[in-house]
Design a protein around this motif. Structure first.
Motif, mmCIF file in Angstrom:
data_model
loop_
_atom_site.group_PDB
_atom_site.id
_atom_site.type_symbol
_atom_site.label_atom_id
_atom_site.label_comp_id
_atom_site.label_asym_id
_atom_site.label_seq_id
_atom_site.Cartn_x
_atom_site.Cartn_y
_atom_site.Cartn_z
ATOM 1 N N ILE A 101 -17.281 1.207 -4.496
ATOM 2 C CA ILE A 101 -17.242 0.024 -5.373
ATOM 3 C C ILE A 101 -15.878 -0.661 -5.350
ATOM 4 O O ILE A 101 -15.677 -1.648 -6.047
ATOM 5 N N SER A 102 -14.952 -0.131 -4.557
ATOM 6 C CA SER A 102 -13.638 -0.779 -4.436
ATOM 7 C C SER A 102 -13.302 -0.947 -2.956
ATOM 8 O O SER A 102 -12.643 -0.106 -2.356
ATOM 9 N N PRO A 103 -13.764 -2.038 -2.358
ATOM 10 C CA PRO A 103 -13.533 -2.254 -0.925
ATOM 11 C C PRO A 103 -12.049 -2.423 -0.602
ATOM 12 O O PRO A 103 -11.264 -2.892 -1.425
ATOM 13 N N LYS A 104 -11.681 -2.006 0.598
ATOM 14 C CA LYS A 104 -10.296 -2.117 1.069
ATOM 15 C C LYS A 104 -10.204 -3.220 2.108
ATOM 16 O O LYS A 104 -10.998 -3.296 3.035
ATOM 17 N N MET A 105 -9.213 -4.083 1.943
ATOM 18 C CA MET A 105 -8.980 -5.157 2.909
ATOM 19 C C MET A 105 -8.128 -4.659 4.078
ATOM 20 O O MET A 105 -8.245 -5.162 5.182
ATOM 21 N N GLY A 106 -7.282 -3.694 3.824
ATOM 22 C CA GLY A 106 -6.405 -3.165 4.853
ATOM 23 C C GLY A 106 -5.079 -3.895 4.874
ATOM 24 O O GLY A 106 -5.022 -5.109 4.679
ATOM 25 N N ILE A 107 -4.016 -3.160 5.115
ATOM 26 C CA ILE A 107 -2.690 -3.787 5.111
ATOM 27 C C ILE A 107 -2.407 -4.519 6.419
ATOM 28 O O ILE A 107 -1.475 -5.309 6.492
ATOM 29 N N VAL A 108 -3.223 -4.288 7.444
ATOM 30 C CA VAL A 108 -3.050 -4.989 8.707
ATOM 31 C C VAL A 108 -3.526 -6.438 8.576
ATOM 32 O O VAL A 108 -2.922 -7.356 9.108
ATOM 33 N N ARG A 109 -4.601 -6.650 7.839
ATOM 34 C CA ARG A 109 -5.197 -7.986 7.715
ATOM 35 C C ARG A 109 -4.587 -8.820 6.590
ATOM 36 O O ARG A 109 -4.563 -10.038 6.672
ATOM 37 N N THR A 110 -4.156 -8.164 5.539
ATOM 38 C CA THR A 110 -3.571 -8.882 4.404
ATOM 39 C C THR A 110 -2.221 -8.274 4.067
ATOM 40 O O THR A 110 -1.912 -7.167 4.489
ATOM 41 N N ALA A 111 -1.462 -9.002 3.315
ATOM 42 C CA ALA A 111 -0.185 -8.458 2.854
ATOM 43 C C ALA A 111 -0.495 -7.342 1.863
ATOM 44 O O ALA A 111 -1.098 -7.561 0.828
ATOM 45 N N GLY A 112 -0.126 -6.127 2.226
ATOM 46 C CA GLY A 112 -0.419 -4.980 1.378
ATOM 47 C C GLY A 112 0.378 -5.012 0.095
ATOM 48 O O GLY A 112 1.528 -5.457 0.069
ATOM 49 N N THR A 113 -0.237 -4.533 -0.968
ATOM 50 C CA THR A 113 0.457 -4.416 -2.244
ATOM 51 C C THR A 113 1.246 -3.113 -2.259
ATOM 52 O O THR A 113 1.086 -2.254 -1.385
ATOM 53 N N THR A 114 2.072 -2.963 -3.253
ATOM 54 C CA THR A 114 2.838 -1.723 -3.403
ATOM 55 C C THR A 114 1.890 -0.537 -3.515
ATOM 56 O O THR A 114 2.126 0.525 -2.917
ATOM 57 N N GLY A 115 0.803 -0.722 -4.241
ATOM 58 C CA GLY A 115 -0.186 0.350 -4.395
ATOM 59 C C GLY A 115 -0.797 0.774 -3.068
ATOM 60 O O GLY A 115 -1.050 1.964 -2.849
ATOM 61 N N ASP A 116 -1.025 -0.190 -2.178
ATOM 62 C CA ASP A 116 -1.574 0.138 -0.858
ATOM 63 C C ASP A 116 -0.609 0.999 -0.050
ATOM 64 O O ASP A 116 -1.018 1.949 0.616
ATOM 65 N N PHE A 117 0.682 0.659 -0.130
ATOM 66 C CA PHE A 117 1.669 1.437 0.620
ATOM 67 C C PHE A 117 1.870 2.825 0.019
ATOM 68 O O PHE A 117 2.063 3.801 0.749
ATOM 69 N N VAL A 118 1.798 2.923 -1.290
ATOM 70 C CA VAL A 118 1.870 4.237 -1.948
ATOM 71 C C VAL A 118 0.667 5.079 -1.540
ATOM 72 O O VAL A 118 0.806 6.255 -1.186
ATOM 73 N N LEU A 119 -0.525 4.480 -1.580
ATOM 74 C CA LEU A 119 -1.745 5.185 -1.186
ATOM 75 C C LEU A 119 -1.677 5.621 0.276
ATOM 76 O O LEU A 119 -2.069 6.745 0.617
ATOM 77 N N MET A 120 -1.153 4.765 1.123
ATOM 78 C CA MET A 120 -0.996 5.103 2.534
ATOM 79 C C MET A 120 -0.060 6.307 2.696
ATOM 80 O O MET A 120 -0.341 7.225 3.470
#
Length: 135
Positions: A33-52
């Motif tokens: 229920i929470s799709p991911k856009m990916g940091i390659v396609r969009t500017a990743g948020t801080t949360g995306d980089f932490v999750l990565m």
């Protein structure tokens, strides 16, 4: 049989690992229920980089635990967990559009890890029952 385990060498450790698998299975299921856009396609948020970073560290630790494992069931358990975490990492980096099957693989891998974890826990339960009956 219980002496064959290198990491999950007690009932307590097997139970803790199984609880972790259940929790992360819930997290993986929530990913539907929470799709991911990916940091390659969009500017990743801080949360995306932490999750990565979290996925990267967890994947590396789980891969290391495979090398410490002694018996086949223990290796399979950690390999399933490693695969799930790695697909979570790939999903965070590339997004759902690039790897649409990643979310399904994560849930399948963790469901399988739960099944293997239950078998491992059952091994310790039988050992305890055998000790009680022998007394």
């Amino acid at each position: 049989m219980t002496n064959d385990f290198g990491v999950l060498n007690s009932r307590k450790r097997a139970l803790i690992a199984l609880i972790h698998s259940f929790v992360f299975l819930g997290v993986a299921a929530h990913g539907f229920i929470s799709p991911k856009m990916g940091i390659v396609r969009t500017a990743g948020t801080t949360g995306d980089f932490v999750l990565m970073g979290i996925y990267l560290v967890v994947s590396c630790i789980l891969a290391w635990l495979i090398s410490l494992s002694r018996c086949l069931w223990e290796r399979v358990y950690f390999a399933l967990c490693t695969a799930s975490a790695t697909f979570g990492l790939l999903r965070t980096i590339l997004g759902d559009a690039a790897i649409p099957v990643a979310q399904y693989i994560r849930v399948i891998m963790l469901s399988s890890a739960v099944a293997v974890g239950l078998l491992i826990l059952r091994t310790f339960s039988r050992a305890v029952a055998g000790e009680v009956l022998s007394d």
